[in-house]
Scaffold this motif. Sequence first.
Motif, PDB file in Angstrom:
ATOM      1  N   ARG A   1       0.878  -1.180   0.000  1.00  0.00           N
ATOM      2  CA  ARG A   1       0.000   0.000   0.000  1.00  0.00           C
ATOM      3  C   ARG A   1       0.915   1.229   0.000  1.00  0.00           C
ATOM      4  O   ARG A   1       1.410   1.662   1.021  1.00  0.00           O
ATOM      5  CB  ARG A   1      -0.882  -0.023   1.244  1.00  0.00           C
TER       6      ARG A   1
ATOM      7  N   HIS B   1       0.436   4.481  -1.142  1.00  0.00           N
ATOM      8  CA  HIS B   1      -0.095   5.804  -0.816  1.00  0.00           C
ATOM      9  C   HIS B   1      -1.407   5.632  -0.057  1.00  0.00           C
ATOM     10  O   HIS B   1      -2.489   5.745  -0.652  1.00  0.00           O
ATOM     11  CB  HIS B   1      -0.323   6.630  -2.098  1.00  0.00           C
TER      12      HIS B   1
ATOM     13  N   ALA C   1      -4.817   5.823   1.579  1.00  0.00           N
ATOM     14  CA  ALA C   1      -5.902   6.800   1.415  1.00  0.00           C
ATOM     15  C   ALA C   1      -7.063   6.377   2.309  1.00  0.00           C
ATOM     16  O   ALA C   1      -8.068   5.840   1.822  1.00  0.00           O
ATOM     17  CB  ALA C   1      -6.331   6.889  -0.050  1.00  0.00           C
TER      18      ALA C   1
ATOM     19  N   ALA D   1     -10.789   7.260   1.481  1.00  0.00           N
ATOM     20  CA  ALA D   1     -11.354   6.903   0.179  1.00  0.00           C
ATOM     21  C   ALA D   1     -12.569   5.988   0.335  1.00  0.00           C
ATOM     22  O   ALA D   1     -12.610   5.132   1.217  1.00  0.00           O
ATOM     23  CB  ALA D   1     -10.298   6.206  -0.671  1.00  0.00           C
TER      24      ALA D   1
ATOM     25  N   ARG E   1     -11.592   0.894  -2.828  1.00  0.00           N
ATOM     26  CA  ARG E   1     -10.246   0.351  -2.926  1.00  0.00           C
ATOM     27  C   ARG E   1     -10.068  -0.334  -4.282  1.00  0.00           C
ATOM     28  O   ARG E   1     -10.963  -1.010  -4.773  1.00  0.00           O
ATOM     29  CB  ARG E   1      -9.977  -0.669  -1.811  1.00  0.00           C
TER      30      ARG E   1
ATOM     31  N   SER F   1      -1.078   3.950  -8.150  1.00  0.00           N
ATOM     32  CA  SER F   1      -1.388   4.342  -6.777  1.00  0.00           C
ATOM     33  C   SER F   1      -1.206   5.842  -6.589  1.00  0.00           C
ATOM     34  O   SER F   1      -2.047   6.515  -5.987  1.00  0.00           O
ATOM     35  CB  SER F   1      -0.482   3.564  -5.816  1.00  0.00           C
ATOM     36  N   ARG F   2      -0.101   6.363  -7.122  1.00  0.00           N
ATOM     37  CA  ARG F   2       0.168   7.798  -6.981  1.00  0.00           C
ATOM     38  C   ARG F   2      -0.907   8.639  -7.674  1.00  0.00           C
ATOM     39  O   ARG F   2      -1.361   9.648  -7.136  1.00  0.00           O
ATOM     40  CB  ARG F   2       1.544   8.124  -7.567  1.00  0.00           C
TER      41      ARG F   2
ATOM     42  N   SER G   1      -4.520   8.180  -5.636  1.00  0.00           N
ATOM     43  CA  SER G   1      -4.610   8.610  -4.233  1.00  0.00           C
ATOM     44  C   SER G   1      -4.760  10.132  -4.168  1.00  0.00           C
ATOM     45  O   SER G   1      -4.159  10.859  -4.976  1.00  0.00           O
ATOM     46  CB  SER G   1      -3.339   8.190  -3.491  1.00  0.00           C
ATOM     47  N   PRO G   2      -5.570  10.641  -3.227  1.00  0.00           N
ATOM     48  CA  PRO G   2      -6.293   9.950  -2.152  1.00  0.00           C
ATOM     49  C   PRO G   2      -7.735   9.600  -2.505  1.00  0.00           C
ATOM     50  O   PRO G   2      -8.477   9.163  -1.634  1.00  0.00           O
ATOM     51  CB  PRO G   2      -6.264  10.991  -1.038  1.00  0.00           C
TER      52      PRO G   2
ATOM     53  N   ASP H   1      -8.151   4.210  -2.638  1.00  0.00           N
ATOM     54  CA  ASP H   1      -7.102   3.550  -1.869  1.00  0.00           C
ATOM     55  C   ASP H   1      -6.593   2.361  -2.689  1.00  0.00           C
ATOM     56  O   ASP H   1      -7.336   1.406  -2.926  1.00  0.00           O
ATOM     57  CB  ASP H   1      -7.675   3.078  -0.530  1.00  0.00           C
TER      58      ASP H   1
END
Length: 252
Positions: free
Chosen positions: A14, A16, A18, A21, A24, A42-43, A46-47, A50
Amino acid sequence: MTSSVQHKSDWIQRYHPAPDAKNRLVCFPYAGGAASYFHPVSRMLSPEIDVLAVQYPGRQDRRTEPPSASIEELARHVTTALRPWADRPLTLLGHSMGAMVAYEVARLLTQDGAAPLSLVVSGRRSPTSVRQESVHQRDDEGIVAEMERLGGSDLRAFQDPELRALFLPVIRADYKAVETYRHQAGPALSCPVLALLGDSDPMASLEETRAWAQHTSGPFELRTFPGGHFYLNSHAVAVTEAVRDHITALNG
């Protein structure tokens, strides 16, 4: 809604967190791939979403562990690791081999009464669109040649004998898991399925990808992008936006 709980598992990365959120996204790598492949996804998400990335044994921080023998074995372990994360709607996203693992995880979660919000499959024909393949039985040069054909991998690593000895057994095991997988009949999924495909992918035709519609009683959508098996390397932003839009449309 906010939760700072960390569910420790070797199977889940995991990058980042979040915690606020609503949704997922669980990402499943391709054969030979690792969780870090989805760090950019992911970057980007997020946020708002998740993002969890699955780490198979035999690579990166799990490189000392033997790789799993089958898609079903992977799916069982990942399902167990995901159960604590099911307090939010889960969308499962898998590329290539990852699509098959994600599909089997979706089936297991559905059996548990915790069906995912959605399944997103990328670069993979449907589970019942079988081709007879034997890449895992080739010598090392044959496996490297297949990876070169598909693109997406930095082949310079295989010029180093130590790295070659580290990576190739894992890749061979992954190919064996994929190529020996056979779909077992059972109830269709109930969740929506979104299929993503490179329009010149040698591993999945348009017809074979459309056949994913047979594996859900829910809505099915197919989107194509220019490119081959690793089309998403060239269209990372567009693919990530498509996944975000898909999740948002389902659950806000």
